[in-house]
Scaffold this active site. Structure first.
Site, PDB file in Angstrom:
ATOM      1  N   ASN A  30       0.825  -1.204   0.003  1.00 31.83           N
ATOM      2  CA  ASN A  30       0.036  -0.075  -0.065  1.00 31.83           C
ATOM      3  C   ASN A  30       0.876   1.137  -0.130  1.00 31.83           C
ATOM      4  O   ASN A  30       1.377   1.428   1.026  1.00 31.83           O
ATOM      5  CB  ASN A  30      -0.792  -0.010   1.341  1.00 31.83           C
ATOM      6  CG  ASN A  30      -1.767   1.218   1.257  1.00 31.83           C
ATOM      7  OD1 ASN A  30      -1.891   1.834   0.582  1.00 31.83           O
ATOM      8  ND2 ASN A  30      -2.320   1.463   2.614  1.00 31.83           N
ATOM      9  N   TRP A  31       1.161   1.862  -1.274  1.00 30.46           N
ATOM     10  CA  TRP A  31       1.994   2.885  -1.371  1.00 30.46           C
ATOM     11  C   TRP A  31       1.270   4.127  -0.740  1.00 30.46           C
ATOM     12  O   TRP A  31       2.006   5.278  -0.764  1.00 30.46           O
ATOM     13  CB  TRP A  31       2.358   3.139  -2.892  1.00 30.46           C
ATOM     14  CG  TRP A  31       3.494   2.239  -3.192  1.00 30.46           C
ATOM     15  CD1 TRP A  31       3.845   1.221  -2.370  1.00 30.46           C
ATOM     16  CD2 TRP A  31       4.534   2.371  -4.161  1.00 30.46           C
ATOM     17  NE1 TRP A  31       5.106   0.547  -2.990  1.00 30.46           N
ATOM     18  CE2 TRP A  31       5.331   1.528  -4.202  1.00 30.46           C
ATOM     19  CE3 TRP A  31       4.551   2.899  -5.488  1.00 30.46           C
ATOM     20  CZ2 TRP A  31       6.439   1.177  -5.022  1.00 30.46           C
ATOM     21  CZ3 TRP A  31       5.350   2.918  -6.484  1.00 30.46           C
ATOM     22  CH2 TRP A  31       6.285   1.926  -6.362  1.00 30.46           C
ATOM     23  N   LYS A  32       0.135   4.142  -0.524  1.00 34.21           N
ATOM     24  CA  LYS A  32      -0.540   5.443  -0.004  1.00 34.21           C
ATOM     25  C   LYS A  32      -0.303   6.544  -0.995  1.00 34.21           C
ATOM     26  O   LYS A  32      -0.358   6.443  -2.319  1.00 34.21           O
ATOM     27  CB  LYS A  32      -0.255   5.756   1.616  1.00 34.21           C
ATOM     28  CG  LYS A  32      -0.131   4.464   2.405  1.00 34.21           C
ATOM     29  CD  LYS A  32      -0.081   4.779   3.829  1.00 34.21           C
ATOM     30  CE  LYS A  32      -0.160   3.775   4.696  1.00 34.21           C
ATOM     31  NZ  LYS A  32      -0.367   3.693   6.122  1.00 34.21           N
ATOM     32  N   HIS A  45      -9.799   0.808   4.684  1.00 40.65           N
ATOM     33  CA  HIS A  45      -8.514   1.160   5.271  1.00 40.65           C
ATOM     34  C   HIS A  45      -8.964   2.282   6.247  1.00 40.65           C
ATOM     35  O   HIS A  45      -9.772   3.057   6.198  1.00 40.65           O
ATOM     36  CB  HIS A  45      -7.523   1.734   4.193  1.00 40.65           C
ATOM     37  CG  HIS A  45      -6.291   1.878   4.810  1.00 40.65           C
ATOM     38  ND1 HIS A  45      -5.762   2.749   5.892  1.00 40.65           N
ATOM     39  CD2 HIS A  45      -5.122   1.159   4.692  1.00 40.65           C
ATOM     40  CE1 HIS A  45      -4.523   2.457   6.051  1.00 40.65           C
ATOM     41  NE2 HIS A  45      -3.951   1.746   5.499  1.00 40.65           N
ATOM     42  N   GLU A  85      -5.687  -5.016  10.529  1.00 37.63           N
ATOM     43  CA  GLU A  85      -4.917  -4.038  10.734  1.00 37.63           C
ATOM     44  C   GLU A  85      -5.445  -3.092  11.957  1.00 37.63           C
ATOM     45  O   GLU A  85      -6.129  -2.036  11.851  1.00 37.63           O
ATOM     46  CB  GLU A  85      -4.796  -2.735   9.337  1.00 37.63           C
ATOM     47  CG  GLU A  85      -4.591  -3.667   8.054  1.00 37.63           C
ATOM     48  CD  GLU A  85      -3.685  -2.531   7.234  1.00 37.63           C
ATOM     49  OE1 GLU A  85      -2.732  -2.803   6.814  1.00 37.63           O
ATOM     50  OE2 GLU A  85      -4.512  -1.446   7.067  1.00 37.63           O
ATOM     51  N   GLY A  89       1.930   2.341  10.759  1.00 35.26           N
ATOM     52  CA  GLY A  89       2.858   3.345  10.880  1.00 35.26           C
ATOM     53  C   GLY A  89       3.563   3.674  12.265  1.00 35.26           C
ATOM     54  O   GLY A  89       4.244   4.678  12.356  1.00 35.26           O
ATOM     55  N   SER A 144       2.820  -1.670  10.244  1.00 34.52           N
ATOM     56  CA  SER A 144       4.478  -1.969  10.858  1.00 34.52           C
ATOM     57  C   SER A 144       4.815  -2.993  10.405  1.00 34.52           C
ATOM     58  O   SER A 144       6.161  -3.352  11.017  1.00 34.52           O
ATOM     59  CB  SER A 144       4.322  -1.715  12.194  1.00 34.52           C
ATOM     60  OG  SER A 144       3.957  -0.119  12.473  1.00 34.52           O
ATOM     61  N   GLY A 177       2.695  -1.183   4.231  1.00 31.48           N
ATOM     62  CA  GLY A 177       2.536   0.222   3.804  1.00 31.48           C
ATOM     63  C   GLY A 177       4.216   0.855   3.766  1.00 31.48           C
ATOM     64  O   GLY A 177       4.786   0.545   2.710  1.00 31.48           O
ATOM     65  N   GLY A 178       4.832   1.383   4.712  1.00 30.96           N
ATOM     66  CA  GLY A 178       6.051   2.153   4.662  1.00 30.96           C
ATOM     67  C   GLY A 178       7.139   1.219   4.267  1.00 30.96           C
ATOM     68  O   GLY A 178       7.727   1.848   3.118  1.00 30.96           O
TER      69      GLY A 178
HETATM   70  C1  PEP Z   1      -1.074   0.312   5.962  1.00 27.54           C
HETATM   71  O1  PEP Z   1      -1.518   1.676   6.069  1.00 27.54           O
HETATM   72  O2  PEP Z   1      -1.945  -0.448   5.350  1.00 27.54           O
HETATM   73  C2  PEP Z   1       0.162  -0.183   6.537  1.00 27.54           C
HETATM   74  C3  PEP Z   1       0.140  -1.396   6.773  1.00 27.54           C
HETATM   75  O3  PEP Z   1       0.961   0.877   6.818  1.00 27.54           O
HETATM   76  P1  PEP Z   1       2.396   0.657   7.510  1.00 27.54           P
HETATM   77  O4  PEP Z   1       2.971  -0.723   6.943  1.00 27.54           O
HETATM   78  O5  PEP Z   1       3.183   1.888   7.081  1.00 27.54           O
HETATM   79  O6  PEP Z   1       2.150   0.490   9.022  1.00 27.54           O
END
Ligand code: PEP
Length: 252
Positions: free
Chosen positions: A11-13, A101, A170, A176, A213, A234-235
């Site tokens: 998920n590149w947001k 989300h 999630e 994050g 995360s 995500g990140g």
């Molecule tokens: C997300 O926003 O779907 C996510 C999993 O973010 P992160 O991995 O950065 O916590």
């Protein structure tokens, strides 16, 4: 580990540009050369304007593309400024769509809009990555399972094609933050989710993902969770280096 596919969903947001094609190319090269024998599926969900470009450039049986959202309007086309329908997404190269989300819920998506989005995506045969998760307060008040059940029952109708739905747990407090739930907590949540899905929808083998995360270190403990079919990342999915490290450690 099961013989089923393991999903690694990026998920590149609100990140990325056409030049980030190189990140996906690197990953493609790496999995073709190093992980041929593993049954895995990588789904990139970049911002919508990048989907067609990436999907045209990357033709791989292990890499697919998805959107981070879809319109709740049940029309293929129409006067809905700023909206993107499931039909348009499908024609743009997206095979998947993230719905529910927590960042979209925070921005105004409610149970009903999420239900409409799911129904539209289902009708257009997009595969749905349905995100659910409790807030820190709900978790502290020991309401997590109640909230998850509510999020599921309020947005999923019985006639959906459940083969096309991935359930991404999630916890909002994990996204994050660098904090992940304990193994025992995740085991409990996953087994309860299975029970809810069997009881209410007769879905015997739901595909369950964890998100929040995920990184190259904690994947070592996250990969031990039974019933977990993959990860929403995500990140750590933004650069091929971090993403590859996660996949490498998962299979090591
Ligand atoms: C997300 O926003 O779907 C996510 C999993 O973010 P992160 O991995 O950065 O916590």
């Amino acid at each position: 580990m099961s013989s089923k596919s393991t999903y690694f969903i990026a998920n590149w947001k609100m990140n990325g540009s056409p030049k980030d094609l190189i990140q996906i190319k690197n990953l493609d090269f790496f999995i073709k050369n190093r992980f041929k024998k593993h049954n895995k599926l990588i789904v990139y969900c970049p911002p919508q304007p990048l989907i067609t470009y990436f999907a045209k450039k990357i033709r791989s049986k292990n890499i697919k593309f998805g959107s981070q959202d879809v319109s709740n309007n049940n029309f293929a086309f129409g006067a809905f400024t700023g909206e993107v329908s499931s039909h348009i997404l499908k024609n743009s190269g997206a095979e998947y769509v993230i719905i529910g989300h927590s960042e979209k819920r925070l921005a105004g998506d409610n149970y009903n809009t999420i239900k409409q989005k799911i129904n539209n995506a289902n009708q257009n045969k997009l595969k749905i990555i349905f995100c659910i998760g409790e807030s820190l307060k709900e978790n502290k008040n020991k309401n997590s399972l109640l909230i998850l059940k509510k999020q599921i029952l309020a947005s999923l109708e019985k006639g959906l094609n459940f083969k096309n739905i991935l359930f991404a747990y999630e916890p909002v407090w994990s996204i994050g933050t660098g904090i992940i739930p304990s193994q025992s907590y995740l085991i409990k949540v996953f087994s309860e989710l299975k029970k809810i899905l069997i009881r209410h929808y007769s879905v015997k083998s739901p595909k369950l993902l964890y998100g929040g995360s995920v990184n190259a270190q904690n994947i070592q403990s996250l990969k031990m969770i039974p019933n977990c079919n993959g990860y929403l990342i995500g990140g750590a999915s933004l650069t091929s280096k971090n993403f590859i490290d996660i996949i490498q450690n998962y299979y090591s």
